[in-house]
Design a protein around this motif. Sequence first.
Motif, PDB file in Angstrom:
ATOM      1  N   ARG A 103       2.361  -4.087  12.670  1.00  0.00           N
ATOM      2  CA  ARG A 103       1.743  -4.242  13.989  1.00  0.00           C
ATOM      3  C   ARG A 103       2.336  -5.484  14.641  1.00  0.00           C
ATOM      4  NH1 ARG A 103       0.708   0.232  13.866  1.00  0.00           N
ATOM      5  NH2 ARG A 103      -1.287   1.319  14.077  1.00  0.00           N
ATOM      6  N   ASP A 115       0.949  -8.846  -2.165  1.00  0.00           N
ATOM      7  CA  ASP A 115      -0.253  -8.164  -1.684  1.00  0.00           C
ATOM      8  C   ASP A 115      -1.449  -8.800  -2.375  1.00  0.00           C
ATOM      9  OD1 ASP A 115      -2.405  -6.346  -1.228  1.00  0.00           O
ATOM     10  OD2 ASP A 115      -0.954  -4.762  -0.802  1.00  0.00           O
ATOM     11  N   GLY A 125       8.218   4.322  14.266  1.00  0.00           N
ATOM     12  CA  GLY A 125       8.492   4.277  12.822  1.00  0.00           C
ATOM     13  C   GLY A 125       7.828   5.433  12.080  1.00  0.00           C
ATOM     14  N   GLY A 182       0.846  -1.192   0.000  1.00  0.00           N
ATOM     15  CA  GLY A 182       0.000   0.000   0.000  1.00  0.00           C
ATOM     16  C   GLY A 182       0.878   1.237   0.000  1.00  0.00           C
TER      17      GLY A 182
END
Length: 311
Positions: A235, A172, A285, A151
């Motif tokens: 995450r 993806d 980040g 993305g």
Amino acid sequence: MKRICISEFMDPAAVQALTPGFDVRYEPGWVDQRPALLDALPEADALIVRNRTQVDAALLERSPALRVVGRLGVGLDNIDVGACRERGIQVIPAVGANARSVAEYVVTTAAMLLRGAYLASEQVAAGAWPRARLSEGREALGKTLGLIGYGDIGRQTAALAQAFGMQVVAYDPMLSPDDPVWASTGATCVSLETLLEQSDAVSLHVPLVAATRHLIEVGRLAAMKSGAVLINTARGGVVDESALADALRAGHLAGAALDVFEAEPLSAGSPLAGVPNLLLTPHIGGVTREANARVSMLIARQVRQALEEQA
Ligand code: NAD
């Protein structure tokens, strides 16, 4: 006057920009004082959070007037988006505003990990000279970077990596192999298996959803190239931390960097404590001076607009 509650840190200029016309309650400590936050919410028309305030059923129940949730970042895993939709609460993420910061983090960290030369400062200062051991580092030039999730952040990371002379492959499943983005960005669309097999550095850029929980587990770590490096800025739940610790201790991976964790801050007894060749950062980040200013101003503008449209 409509009330806006802000429960985590926001750039002061953006808080200021919200003040004319609104009753702004800016308490960045609320994220760690949930009862105080819940007490302020019954009157709130808007709530602005980062990634740590849990916008869950209990919070929504205490917020009958809530119409807008602004998210100072992009992952929405701390927000019950379904419940917000049912209540007609608009959720506004800061799409794109911190992608550059994450992309720079990933590419510089990948180069550092491949070089493998930056974790001996204490020894050098103490008079040791581990020159032979640290002369086996690798250049980024010609290496393959594998991006899982292609993305906004994945694409910005690809562009920076290509400037270093890296080849980029990406996985993806939401993007078809015919999507024009592959040709326009110069990345090769591959399966996850091929990505793990080919990449010298693997970086994660997926949301945390059921399909990505422990996407990188023991089998997929074993499928990575021997000596490869792994970077997770997505995450925490996307990587099995115990399995990663084992892969680093065994020397199968040459290094890893984690910016996000299953529990933040890490709990006592984390499997990551004392693991070699592992860089840990506290979920920064996407947080730099520049990104913080951009993210905060974007959310201030969009929350103001959403509240004004509902007036
Ligand atoms: P994005 O929505 O632009 O891109 C995510 C991509 O992941 C999409 O292209 C989507 O198709 C893909 N995807 C979804 N499920 C997948 C799966 N199962 N396998 C592979 N790909 C899958 O999001 P983005 O802006 O690039 O951000 C990516 C993630 O980075 C966010 O969800 C957020 O959790 C994390 N993030 C972290 C920080 C930080 O400070 N560490 C900052 C910003 C974002």
